[in-house]
Write a protein that holds these residues in place. Sequence first.
Motif, mmCIF file in Angstrom:
data_model
loop_
_atom_site.group_PDB
_atom_site.id
_atom_site.type_symbol
_atom_site.label_atom_id
_atom_site.label_comp_id
_atom_site.label_asym_id
_atom_site.label_seq_id
_atom_site.Cartn_x
_atom_site.Cartn_y
_atom_site.Cartn_z
ATOM 1 N N ILE A 195 41.478 0.375 -26.444
ATOM 2 C CA ILE A 195 42.624 0.807 -25.637
ATOM 3 C C ILE A 195 43.692 -0.280 -25.586
ATOM 4 C CG2 ILE A 195 43.350 1.473 -23.317
ATOM 5 C CD1 ILE A 195 40.556 2.719 -22.949
ATOM 6 N N VAL A 196 43.262 -1.527 -25.372
ATOM 7 C CA VAL A 196 44.214 -2.634 -25.209
ATOM 8 C C VAL A 196 44.952 -2.914 -26.514
ATOM 9 C CG1 VAL A 196 44.433 -5.100 -24.754
ATOM 10 C CG2 VAL A 196 42.971 -3.677 -23.295
ATOM 11 N N PHE A 197 44.221 -3.036 -27.623
ATOM 12 C CA PHE A 197 44.869 -3.371 -28.889
ATOM 13 C C PHE A 197 45.762 -2.231 -29.387
ATOM 14 C CE2 PHE A 197 41.346 -6.490 -29.181
ATOM 15 C CZ PHE A 197 42.126 -7.630 -29.361
ATOM 16 N N THR A 198 45.351 -0.991 -29.118
ATOM 17 C CA THR A 198 46.225 0.129 -29.476
ATOM 18 C C THR A 198 47.500 0.089 -28.652
ATOM 19 O OG1 THR A 198 44.281 1.480 -29.997
ATOM 20 C CG2 THR A 198 46.371 2.630 -29.689
ATOM 21 N N PHE A 199 47.361 -0.284 -27.391
ATOM 22 C CA PHE A 199 48.543 -0.372 -26.525
ATOM 23 C C PHE A 199 49.467 -1.500 -26.979
ATOM 24 C CE2 PHE A 199 50.744 -1.587 -22.547
ATOM 25 C CZ PHE A 199 51.373 -0.372 -22.296
ATOM 26 N N ILE A 200 48.914 -2.600 -27.458
ATOM 27 C CA ILE A 200 49.744 -3.682 -28.000
ATOM 28 C C ILE A 200 50.525 -3.191 -29.221
ATOM 29 C CG2 ILE A 200 49.678 -5.931 -29.159
ATOM 30 C CD1 ILE A 200 47.355 -6.683 -27.337
ATOM 31 N N GLY A 201 49.848 -2.402 -30.066
ATOM 32 C CA GLY A 201 50.547 -1.820 -31.205
ATOM 33 C C GLY A 201 51.674 -0.897 -30.768
ATOM 34 N N VAL A 202 51.440 -0.142 -29.682
ATOM 35 C CA VAL A 202 52.482 0.726 -29.132
ATOM 36 C C VAL A 202 53.667 -0.098 -28.654
ATOM 37 C CG1 VAL A 202 53.031 2.293 -27.236
ATOM 38 C CG2 VAL A 202 50.907 2.587 -28.523
ATOM 39 N N LEU A 203 53.390 -1.227 -27.981
ATOM 40 C CA LEU A 203 54.464 -2.094 -27.500
ATOM 41 C C LEU A 203 55.312 -2.609 -28.657
ATOM 42 C CD1 LEU A 203 52.779 -4.233 -24.696
ATOM 43 C CD2 LEU A 203 54.391 -2.356 -24.436
ATOM 44 N N PHE A 204 54.637 -2.999 -29.731
ATOM 45 C CA PHE A 204 55.403 -3.499 -30.884
ATOM 46 C C PHE A 204 56.273 -2.397 -31.480
ATOM 47 C CE2 PHE A 204 55.798 -3.815 -35.495
ATOM 48 C CZ PHE A 204 56.522 -4.997 -35.582
ATOM 49 N N ALA A 205 55.703 -1.203 -31.632
ATOM 50 C CA ALA A 205 56.446 -0.119 -32.277
ATOM 51 C C ALA A 205 57.629 0.334 -31.431
ATOM 52 C CB ALA A 205 55.504 1.058 -32.555
ATOM 53 N N ILE A 206 57.443 0.430 -30.119
ATOM 54 C CA ILE A 206 58.490 0.967 -29.250
ATOM 55 C C ILE A 206 59.468 -0.113 -28.809
ATOM 56 C CG2 ILE A 206 58.948 2.099 -27.041
ATOM 57 C CD1 ILE A 206 56.340 3.582 -27.329
ATOM 58 N N LEU B 297 51.164 6.803 -31.282
ATOM 59 C CA LEU B 297 50.053 5.932 -30.914
ATOM 60 C C LEU B 297 49.773 5.978 -29.414
ATOM 61 C CD1 LEU B 297 50.591 2.727 -33.099
ATOM 62 C CD2 LEU B 297 48.731 4.373 -33.259
ATOM 63 N N LEU B 298 50.856 6.031 -28.627
ATOM 64 C CA LEU B 298 50.681 6.101 -27.177
ATOM 65 C C LEU B 298 49.975 7.394 -26.782
ATOM 66 C CD1 LEU B 298 51.240 4.758 -24.462
ATOM 67 C CD2 LEU B 298 53.425 5.983 -24.386
ATOM 68 N N LEU B 299 50.314 8.499 -27.423
ATOM 69 C CA LEU B 299 49.644 9.766 -27.137
ATOM 70 C C LEU B 299 48.167 9.701 -27.512
ATOM 71 C CD1 LEU B 299 49.761 12.737 -26.293
ATOM 72 C CD2 LEU B 299 50.436 13.304 -28.642
ATOM 73 N N VAL B 300 47.877 9.117 -28.676
ATOM 74 C CA VAL B 300 46.482 8.974 -29.107
ATOM 75 C C VAL B 300 45.724 8.080 -28.142
ATOM 76 C CG1 VAL B 300 44.991 8.052 -30.924
ATOM 77 C CG2 VAL B 300 47.008 9.403 -31.533
ATOM 78 N N ASP B 301 46.365 6.982 -27.709
ATOM 79 C CA ASP B 301 45.719 6.062 -26.773
ATOM 80 C C ASP B 301 45.446 6.745 -25.435
ATOM 81 O OD1 ASP B 301 44.639 3.529 -26.337
ATOM 82 O OD2 ASP B 301 46.427 2.828 -25.298
#
Length: 313
Positions: A67-78, A43-47
Motif C-alpha cells: 500500500i505504501v510503495f504504491t502510494f509513493i508511486g501515485v505521488l510521483f505520477a500525480i 494507481l490510486l484507484l488500484v491502491d
Amino acid sequence: MLEPNVAQRAHDTPRNDVPTKRSGMSFPERHPYLFWQIIGWSLLLVDFIFVVIAVFNDFGEWCYPIIVFTFIGVLFAIIGSPFLIYFTRKSQVPDTRTSAEERVIRNDITTIVMLRNKAYGTLTGVAAVALVLVLAYVTYILGERGHILPGFISMVFMVVVPCIVCSQYLAFIRKRFMEVPDAARLVDVREDYYLSDLRRSRIPILPLPTPPSDAMLDFLYNWLHRYLMGDRLALITLTRSDLRRIGIVLVDGSIGDTEDDIDANAPLIAIPERQLDLSGANRAQFDKECRAIGAFVLPQREADAGVHAEGMA
C-alpha cells in the motif's frame, strides 16, 4: 567521388523538408502531463481497491508495504511528474529536428562529460541517494509521531526533490559543455569527397539519427573543441549506401537485424583527424570518447568487408 553540386551545409535544408518533433510522436510524448495523471489516478484507484479488500479480508501486516510503495508511486505520477516534466523541458536542446536527435545529443554530452569528470557524476549520484534516504527517514519519524501533514509533505519531497536535482545537474553539465555558443557557424559540412580516402586515412565515423541539424553541429564542435587545432571544424556527411560502394557493411549488433532491415540512407558524419591535435594523452582520451558515443573507424584493409558499430542511433 560524389557529385559536387550537392555539397551544401546540412543544416541549410529547407524547413518544409525537416521533420518536426511532433510528427510520429507517441501519446506520452504529445501529452506527458495527461499521460502521467492517468497513470497516477489509475494507481490510486488500484491502491484504494487493495486497501478495501485487505481490510475486509484481514490480509495482515504484509500488505502495508504494498500500500505504501504504491502510494509513493501515485505521488510521483500525480505530484512529482509535473515538476520533472517542467525541469526536463527547460533543459531541452534547442534547434533539434526530432526527439530522437535531442535524446542522442543529451546522452552523448552526458557520456563525454562523465568520461572527462568522473567524480562529479559519482558525487551527484551519491548525493541523490543520500537525499532520498534522509527524506525517507524524516518521513518515517514524522509518521511515527503522528504528524500526518508534515509527513505527507516530506514524502512528496522524497519523490520530487531527487528527480529535480538530477535533472538540473544534467542541464548544468550540458550548459557547461556547450562553451562555444552558435558553434554551427564554425562548422564546414561537405558532401563531396573520395570514398577511397575513408580507407586510406583514419577518419572516425559517427552514426546519426537524422541529417545533422544546427544542434548536432553545435554538439560536435563543442565536443571536438578541446582537440581542434584551428577555429573551424570540417565534417563530411555520407550514408550507409556510400560505404557499401567500398565494400563496408555496418551492423549495429541488434538481434535479428539484417542488412535489409537497416535504412541504406541512414546518415553518418565523418571527422577527419588531420584537423585535430591527438598527440600524447589526447589520442587515448579521444578514442575512448569515440567508442563511448558509437563512433568507429573503417578498416584500411580491403579484405575487411564489415564493421561492427555499437550505439547506432
